[in-house]
Design an enzyme around this catalytic site. Sequence first.
Site, PDB file in Angstrom:
ATOM      1  N   GLY A  88     -81.739 -18.173  29.532  1.00 17.44           N
ATOM      2  CA  GLY A  88     -82.277 -19.247  28.706  1.00 17.44           C
ATOM      3  C   GLY A  88     -82.820 -20.403  29.521  1.00 17.44           C
ATOM      4  O   GLY A  88     -83.858 -20.986  29.196  1.00 17.44           O
ATOM      5  N   CYS A  90     -84.127 -20.219  32.456  1.00 17.31           N
ATOM      6  CA  CYS A  90     -85.393 -19.771  33.051  1.00 17.31           C
ATOM      7  C   CYS A  90     -86.535 -19.910  32.046  1.00 17.31           C
ATOM      8  O   CYS A  90     -87.641 -20.329  32.398  1.00 17.31           O
ATOM      9  CB  CYS A  90     -85.290 -18.327  33.516  1.00 17.31           C
ATOM     10  SG  CYS A  90     -84.009 -18.036  34.768  1.00 17.31           S
TER      11      CYS A  90
END
Length: 324
Positions: A88, A90
């Site tokens: 998440g 990223c």
Amino acid sequence: MQRGESARPPSRLSLPARPARLPRRGCRAEARSAGPSFPLWQPLGGTGATLACANAQLGPRRPRLPRLPRVLARAFPTRLRFAAQWCGHCKRLAPEYAKAASELLANDPPLRIAKVDATISNELATKFGVQGFPTMKFFRGGQAQEFGGGRTASEIVDWVKRKSGPAFKHIADSTEATEFKGSSSVTVFGFFAAAEGTNFEAFANAAAASDDVSFAVVTDTAVRTALGVTGTDDAVVMFKDFDEGQADFEGDLSSASDISDFVGTQRLPLVTTFTSEVAPAIFGGPIKVHVLIMADGEMEDFEALKANWAESAKEFRGKALFIW
């Protein structure tokens, strides 16, 4: 290393039997394009990664791990981001990273930025010690260092530009010195008889190790006088637009680590207001003891309380940070 979510155990990763082939013509054509569809960075499959479409310098061959060190050594400076599709953090970073890539590519000279899907290129992630996602590393001349900037596009751009250029600015005259001093809330000046010697090298190394503080070198006595610095011996002085306004280094001038610790200690106000921008300086600095103050900034006697906190902070400067 900046860590978001923990990396999944390698045993859970299923690597492809063969690395994916990159279209030779397509990659080169996209790399030349200046339009919005240009892939500023992209994940590559297989057991390694290449910066082919990221920097338009490499032939689009099948990505292989042994090529990466040669790539990074030849195309410098380069910033590499290790990410995972399920991460998440990223996904939230991706649009900021893309904006930064676009601006850095337009820089003169262009600065390269790339990313790697570490769940596919697991061997590559292991080689560079990736333990969580996203992990960002900066390569210059083949040497990797941890990314120490923020996570917005502007913070990424500022950090990469600083790390890609000279570690310090050589000040030629008093006008330039005054402009440099006022260019940031914190600036560090090194005063030397000449830009050489043990003390100068230590200062240069400290400047190179700093992520977001501006350093300058002065060898002209007239410039030194204009800045209000007395004496003729080598000296390191920090100018800041808060608290005392100036801090003189009194440690070992031949020690880069001592100079770095001085900068890390003095760069923050006695009572530091906590924000996402200042968080890296707080948690990444040399002082690991933090006094957290919970108070309403709108309360009637807040300023008086803050002045009291500042007096206490003076007594513990170098030992603890007071954070509101």
